[in-house]
Motif scaffolding. Structure first.
Motif: not given
Ligand code: SF4
Length: 186
Positions: A145, A78, A147
């Motif tokens: 997170k 990440r 994408d």
């Protein structure tokens, strides 16, 4: 002899708690892999056996997050990736590895190492070199997170190809552009 650094975008891939099937599907783009290596440099990946990713444009993550080493690896990818993709149902939803979430970790370990009919004098492995299992298996988006998600078990090679080439052309493909018939959920 000096080597000129490549100006191509870089991609990296890794697999966490997965069966390698999603990477096999990536290789199923067949001869288009030659087109892919014209477009990108494949850096860290089980395909290249390079372990640590440099800064990359795209990272593809196969598999669910099952242990502390997976968490560490995922955070590293990440940190290094501009665009991180959860590749396949295990990464997107947890899928097969997450079936153990129906039981406690202790029950799973006892079943696997002590209670199976073929086990005699079983012992639950436990040592400093073994990554510590998480109490519950997590999908990638629950840890970092994410994408983009490419579901499927495994995702169809044509879907992987489509998403990668769109991203490399500077477009994020809306999921509804991917024909439903290309998804496999078996
Ligand atoms: S999504 Fe399917 S093919 Fe991919 S790692 Fe999980 S079980 Fe294997």
């Amino acid at each position: 002899m000096s080597v000129t650094p490549s100006s191509k975008p870089k991609i990296a891939t890794c697999w966490l708690g997965g069966c390698a099937g999603c990477h096999m599907s990536l290789l199923d783009i067949d001869e288009r892999i030659l087109d892919l290596v014209k477009l990108v440099d494949i850096t860290a990946s089980p395909i290249t056996d390079i372990k640590k990713p440099p800064e990359v444009k795209i990272a593809l993550i196969e598999g669910a997050v099952c242990n502390e080493e997976n968490v560490e690896t995922l955070h590293l990818y990440r940190e290094k990736a501009e665009f991180l993709i959860a590749l396949g149902d295990c990464a997107v939803f947890g899928n097969l590895p997450a079936m153990r979430n129906m039981f406690s970790l202790q029950e799973c370990l006892e079943e696997a190492f002590l209670n199976t009919d073929s086990t005699v004098n079983g012992k639950i492995p436990n040592g400093p070199d073994l990554p510590k299992l998480l109490p519950k298996v997590l999908p990638v988006p629950h840890v970092v997170k994410t994408d983009y998600c490419i579901p499927g078990c495994p995702p169809d090679a044509d879907v992987i190809w489509f998403v990668l080439t769109e991203l490399l052309a500077g477009r994020v493909p809306p999921p509804e552009q991917i024909p439903y018939t290309l998804f496999k959920f078996d």
